[in-house]
Write a protein that holds these residues in place. Structure first.
Motif, short mmCIF file in Angstrom:
data_model
loop_
_atom_site.label_atom_id
_atom_site.label_comp_id
_atom_site.label_asym_id
_atom_site.label_seq_id
_atom_site.Cartn_x
_atom_site.Cartn_y
_atom_site.Cartn_z
N UNK A 51 -5.30 -52.94 74.45
CA UNK A 51 -4.18 -53.41 73.62
C UNK A 51 -4.59 -54.50 72.65
N UNK A 52 -3.72 -54.77 71.70
CA UNK A 52 -4.00 -55.82 70.72
C UNK A 52 -3.99 -57.20 71.38
N UNK A 53 -2.98 -57.43 72.20
CA UNK A 53 -2.89 -58.72 72.88
C UNK A 53 -2.01 -58.58 74.11
N UNK A 54 -2.56 -58.88 75.26
CA UNK A 54 -1.77 -58.82 76.48
C UNK A 54 -1.81 -60.18 77.18
N UNK A 55 -0.76 -60.51 77.92
CA UNK A 55 -0.74 -61.81 78.61
C UNK A 55 -1.69 -61.84 79.78
N UNK A 56 -2.06 -63.04 80.17
CA UNK A 56 -2.89 -63.23 81.36
C UNK A 56 -2.13 -64.13 82.33
N UNK A 57 -1.93 -63.65 83.54
CA UNK A 57 -1.22 -64.40 84.57
C UNK A 57 -2.21 -64.74 85.68
N UNK A 58 -2.67 -65.98 85.68
CA UNK A 58 -3.68 -66.36 86.67
C UNK A 58 -3.43 -67.74 87.26
N UNK A 59 -2.21 -68.24 87.05
CA UNK A 59 -1.88 -69.56 87.57
C UNK A 59 -0.72 -69.52 88.53
N UNK A 60 0.32 -70.32 88.25
CA UNK A 60 1.46 -70.47 89.16
C UNK A 60 2.64 -69.56 88.81
N UNK A 61 2.39 -68.52 88.01
CA UNK A 61 3.50 -67.69 87.55
C UNK A 61 4.32 -67.11 88.70
N UNK A 62 3.67 -66.44 89.64
CA UNK A 62 4.41 -65.82 90.74
C UNK A 62 5.11 -66.87 91.60
N UNK A 63 4.43 -67.97 91.83
CA UNK A 63 5.01 -69.03 92.66
C UNK A 63 6.28 -69.59 92.02
N UNK A 64 6.22 -69.91 90.73
CA UNK A 64 7.37 -70.51 90.07
C UNK A 64 8.53 -69.52 89.94
N UNK A 65 8.22 -68.27 89.63
CA UNK A 65 9.28 -67.26 89.52
C UNK A 65 9.94 -67.05 90.88
N UNK A 66 9.13 -67.03 91.93
CA UNK A 66 9.69 -66.88 93.28
C UNK A 66 10.57 -68.08 93.65
N UNK A 67 10.12 -69.29 93.29
CA UNK A 67 10.94 -70.48 93.53
C UNK A 67 12.30 -70.35 92.84
N UNK A 68 12.28 -69.83 91.63
CA UNK A 68 13.52 -69.68 90.87
C UNK A 68 14.44 -68.67 91.53
N UNK A 69 13.89 -67.56 91.97
CA UNK A 69 14.70 -66.56 92.65
C UNK A 69 15.28 -67.12 93.95
N UNK A 70 14.46 -67.82 94.69
CA UNK A 70 14.93 -68.41 95.96
C UNK A 70 16.03 -69.43 95.73
N UNK A 71 15.97 -70.12 94.60
CA UNK A 71 16.99 -71.13 94.30
C UNK A 71 18.31 -70.51 93.86
N UNK A 72 18.26 -69.25 93.44
CA UNK A 72 19.37 -68.48 92.85
C UNK A 72 19.74 -68.94 91.44
#
Length: 383
Positions: A22-43
């Protein structure tokens, strides 16, 4: 075309893949899953939550500004920014035709008229010389602002765009606009992390606007941010983009027309994790640019680099080919081979909704439209 064939082979080796690149794709290698999960858990996944506040604070720190406002995307940020500096229906806004359509659309959303002026060949951004020439020939300062003496319309703003993350001559544009009493907004959608001297793009104008779309150097999936050194202006931006709702414990009080342009907390969580790695992304981008520069130099193909005194984020890497025929052959062969490349945008006045807008000769913009190609620019390696 040997250049395209060699480029395809080199890019595949660089990315270590025979699959689609692709021309440009994101890279997720930090706290992305952790922070998104925290947000979901918080509602708190909608427009209220701790990550929205954290994102705004991080953007203030990164840009050196006093107020940041999270919004749903960069286009909405530009629309509101123009309104905040006083753009009204029937006004004119100076900008460039060599840009993504959102720049012109944001002007039109305010029922104002884009005026397309030429770009500089080296920066690919709005040319101070073109702005000066247009104003000297067409403008006059009146008691309540700058006016186009030929159309009778007020010239209510100037909005340059930092093309592909390469800074425009923003200090010169700010000075020119100040002399003519024209507010300047930076379309910094593509330039997060770019510098002019030691000062970040987005911090020069009255307001700067960034995009966090999925293809940007840092992404929130979808999102944007306004930044400003004027706290009152920033507070007004927050008010307008959150439905113009007055603070109250339980009542719904809206005393002017606002917008539901709020960034959800879920997106802000992703953005915060990405921003934590911005410096690493920028370093990796620069490494990739140096690799490309060396390769294409050996083939006598011009690889676009930053202007003196600036530091680009190298969001999208650019080649300048000999002519439109060479450009089209390169685009055809690379894309047919599964290596994504694309031309620079079609000039705005060639689109049906903007074909009757005021413009100058566009000599440089048309030269670049015929020659510039973006090549795969995703970050390579671990962060």
């Amino acid at each position: 075309m040997k250049a395209a064939e060699k480029s395809i082979s080199f890019i595949r080796d660089l990315y270590g893949s025979q699959a689609f690149i692709p021309l440009h794709e994101p890279k997720f290698s930090g706290n992305e899953k952790r922070y998104v999960t925290e947000t979901i858990d918080s509602t708190l996944v909608s427009s209220v939550g701790a990550f929205v506040d954290r994102f705004e604070e991080m953007m203030q720190s990164i840009t050196g500004t006093k107020k940041s406002v999270a919004v749903v995307n960069g286009t909405s940020g530009l629309q509101v920014a123009l309104q905040l500096v006083g753009v009204e229906p029937g006004d004119e806004v100076l900008t460039q035709a060599l840009t993504f359509v959102a720049t012109a659309n944001a002007i039109s959303y305010n029922k104002a008229h884009p005026v397309f002026l030429d770009v500089d060949l080296d920066t690919m951004g709005l040319s101070p010389k073109a702005v000066t020439a247009f104003l000297n020939e067409n403008a006059e300062i009146r008691e309540n602002g700058c006016y186009n003496k030929r159309t009778g319309n007020r010239i209510a703003a100037c909005m340059p765009m930092h093309t592909f993350g390469f800074p425009v001559r923003i200090t010169e544009l700010v000075e020119i606009c100040s002399q003519w009493n024209i507010p300047l907004i930076e379309d910094a959608a593509e330039s997060l992390g770019s510098l002019v001297g030691t000062k970040p793009t987005g911090s020069f104008g009255e307001i700067g606007v960034f995009s966090f779309n999925g293809n940007k150097i840092v992404t929130s999936g979808g999102g944007g941010a306004l930044v400003t050194g004027n706290v009152k202006l920033g507070e007004k931006a927050k008010f307008l983009t959150t439905t113009a709702k007055e603070p109250h414990t339980y009542e719904f009080v809206h005393n002017e027309l606002g917008y539901n342009f709020r960034m959800p907390n879920l997106n802000a969580a992703l953005a915060c994790a990405q921003l934590e790695n911005l410096d690493q992304f920028l370093n990796k981008k620069r490494e990739l640019a140096n690799i490309y520069k060396e390769f294409f130099s050996s083939m006598n193909i011009k690889f676009r680099t930053e202007d003196s005194g600036t530091k680009a984020n190298y969001w999208l890497m650019c080649l300048e080919l000999e002519n439109r025929k060479e450009r089209d052959m390169f685009l055809s062969l690379t894309n047919e081979s599964g290596v994504m490349t694309r031309p620079i945008w079609k000039l705005m006045y060639k689109l049906p909704m903007y074909e009757n807008c005021l413009r100058d000769r566009q000599k440089n913009a048309e030269f670049l439209e015929d020659r510039i190609v973006n090549i795969p620019s995703s970050v390579i390696g671990n962060i």
